[in-house]
Design a protein around this motif. Structure first.
Motif, short mmCIF file in Angstrom:
data_model
loop_
_atom_site.label_atom_id
_atom_site.label_comp_id
_atom_site.label_asym_id
_atom_site.label_seq_id
_atom_site.Cartn_x
_atom_site.Cartn_y
_atom_site.Cartn_z
N ASP A 18 0.86 -1.18 0.00
CA ASP A 18 0.00 0.00 0.00
C ASP A 18 0.90 1.24 0.00
N TYR A 53 0.40 4.16 0.60
CA TYR A 53 0.11 5.13 1.66
C TYR A 53 0.61 4.67 3.03
N ASP A 54 1.16 3.48 3.09
CA ASP A 54 1.64 2.88 4.33
C ASP A 54 3.16 2.98 4.39
N THR A 113 5.50 0.15 3.32
CA THR A 113 5.78 -0.20 1.92
C THR A 113 7.27 -0.10 1.62
N GLU A 129 -7.01 -3.39 4.00
CA GLU A 129 -7.33 -2.32 3.05
C GLU A 129 -6.28 -1.23 3.07
N SER A 130 -6.28 -0.41 2.02
CA SER A 130 -5.38 0.73 1.95
C SER A 130 -5.69 1.71 3.08
N TYR A 131 -4.66 2.43 3.53
CA TYR A 131 -4.86 3.46 4.54
C TYR A 131 -5.59 4.67 3.96
N ARG A 150 -6.61 -5.73 -1.47
CA ARG A 150 -5.98 -5.91 -0.18
C ARG A 150 -4.46 -5.82 -0.31
N TYR A 151 -3.82 -5.43 0.78
CA TYR A 151 -2.37 -5.23 0.80
C TYR A 151 -1.78 -5.89 2.03
N LYS A 204 -0.17 -6.06 5.42
CA LYS A 204 -0.20 -5.16 6.57
C LYS A 204 0.39 -5.87 7.78
#
Length: 352
Positions: free
Chosen positions: A170, A172-173, A176, A217-219, A228-229, A231
């Motif tokens: 993701d 936004y995480d 990553t 889910e994405s942030y 899905r990613y 996490k």
């Protein structure tokens, strides 16, 4: 006769992603709120904790099975064996073939089957299957190969660890930045005078620990795509690892009757530099000793965390003299250890 690693190979993708690549990202907290710090600060803190300055991403035309195949070819060549004599191909991964831009992993047929197909192995009694065991998957594949050989079910096995984590992250995480792509492989066989697997240890903790790593889910809450990613709860994983992995390593070594002074190198899953250092420090503390200098070769700084690929890649690089300041000799005792989704832990003591 003993069971040994007689050949190794690895494949490091050619696309180098430096930390500066992430300056353009919008990093969010898990609740979707912006992180209250500039990207330069976020990246600098990330580097100080993980030790990662760059990582490798696969070209878009390569999937996980392709990376595994390329590593397998090198391992077979290094061992000098006839591929038709392989009894098992065990392929450790976690997400299958995830084509770039796609939202679904492909595991039909298995990645091990795809590698056998690419190798053009005609022997139907060469059994190919996949191993889903989190980051410790490659070590567990070696443990299973050892069991097959001891049981008389096999004489020679190919164990592969490969992943393209860049396709399940993701953007936004912050996490990553941890992940990378790569593959490592080894030939495990019954032989004489080429090393021996001395002991192994495995455990699964699946109560509160079961979902420390998960698909989420994405942030970015504005994204409506059903995707899905990977996490994780990083702090919980860190505390779990430094609490449980050192003891598993000790139990594995104690089974051999060898003294800790005989251990020349520790090959630990390249997950996070600070975490790995803490694990090894606590391992030696169990023997009331300080960590010896140069005991733990590292590749995470340049290769990132490629999950199941980190340890076979690390061992292959060192075996071939490609890690500055580190080497192993015939007869050296080394220790492999890993931790990951499950939560799973395993270790191997091996005499080179």
């Amino acid at each position: 006769m003993s069971i040994a690693i007689t050949g190794t190979g690895s494949f490091r993708p050619s696309i180098i992603i430096e930390n500066s690549y992430f300056n353009k990202n919008t990093f969010l907290n898990s609740d979707g709120t912006p992180i209250d710090a500039p990207n330069e600060t976020i990246i600098e803190k990330f580097k100080s904790i993980t030790g990662i300055s760059e990582r490798r991403y696969a070209k878009k035309e390569f999937n996980t099975s392709d990376l595994g195949y390329l590593a397998a070819v090198k391992a077979i060549e290094n061992a000098g064996i006839d591929k038709e004599t392989l009894d098992y191909i065990i392929f450790a991964h976690n997400f299958g073939d995830v084509s770039q831009g796609k939202i679904q992993g492909d595991t039909l047929p298995s990645l091990a089957t795809r590698v056998k197909h690419r190798l053009d192995i005609k022997n139907p009694k060469c059994v190919a299957y996949d191993m889903l065991f989190g980051c410790p998957g490659w070590i567990e594949g070696v443990i299973q190969a050892n069991a097959f050989i001891k049981a008389g079910m096999a004489k020679r096995c190919l164990v592969i660890g490969a992943e393209t984590l860049s396709r399940v992250v993701d953007e936004y995480d912050r996490d990553t930045m941890l992940y990378s792509d790569g593959a490592g492989a080894a030939i495990i066989e019954e032989t004489e005078g080429k090393g021996q697997l001395l002991s192994h240890e495995t455990a699964t903790y699946a109560n509160d620990e079961a979902f420390y790593l998960f698909f989420g889910e994405s942030y970015n809450k504005d994204i409506k795509e059903d995707r899905r990613y990977i996490k994780m709860y990083g702090r919980k994983i860190y505390e779990f690892a430094i609490s449980h992995v050192p003891q598993a390593m000790k139990e594995c070594l104690d089974k051999t009757g060898r003294d800790i002074s005989e251990v020349k190198k520790i090959f630990i899953h390249q997950a996070n530099e600070k975490m790995d250092e803490a694990i090894v420090k606590r391992f030696y503390r169990l023997y009331k000793l300080k960590t010896p200098k140069g005991i733990m070769p590292m590749t995470i700084g340049r290769l990132g965390n490629s999950s199941v690929a980190t340890i076979p890649t690390l061992y292959d690089k060192l075996q071939k003299g490609n890690i500055e300041g580190h080497s192993i000799q015939k007869g050296d005792v080394v220790l492999f250890a890993s931790v990951g989704a499950g939560m799973n832990i395993n270790a191997i003591v091996y005499e080179v």
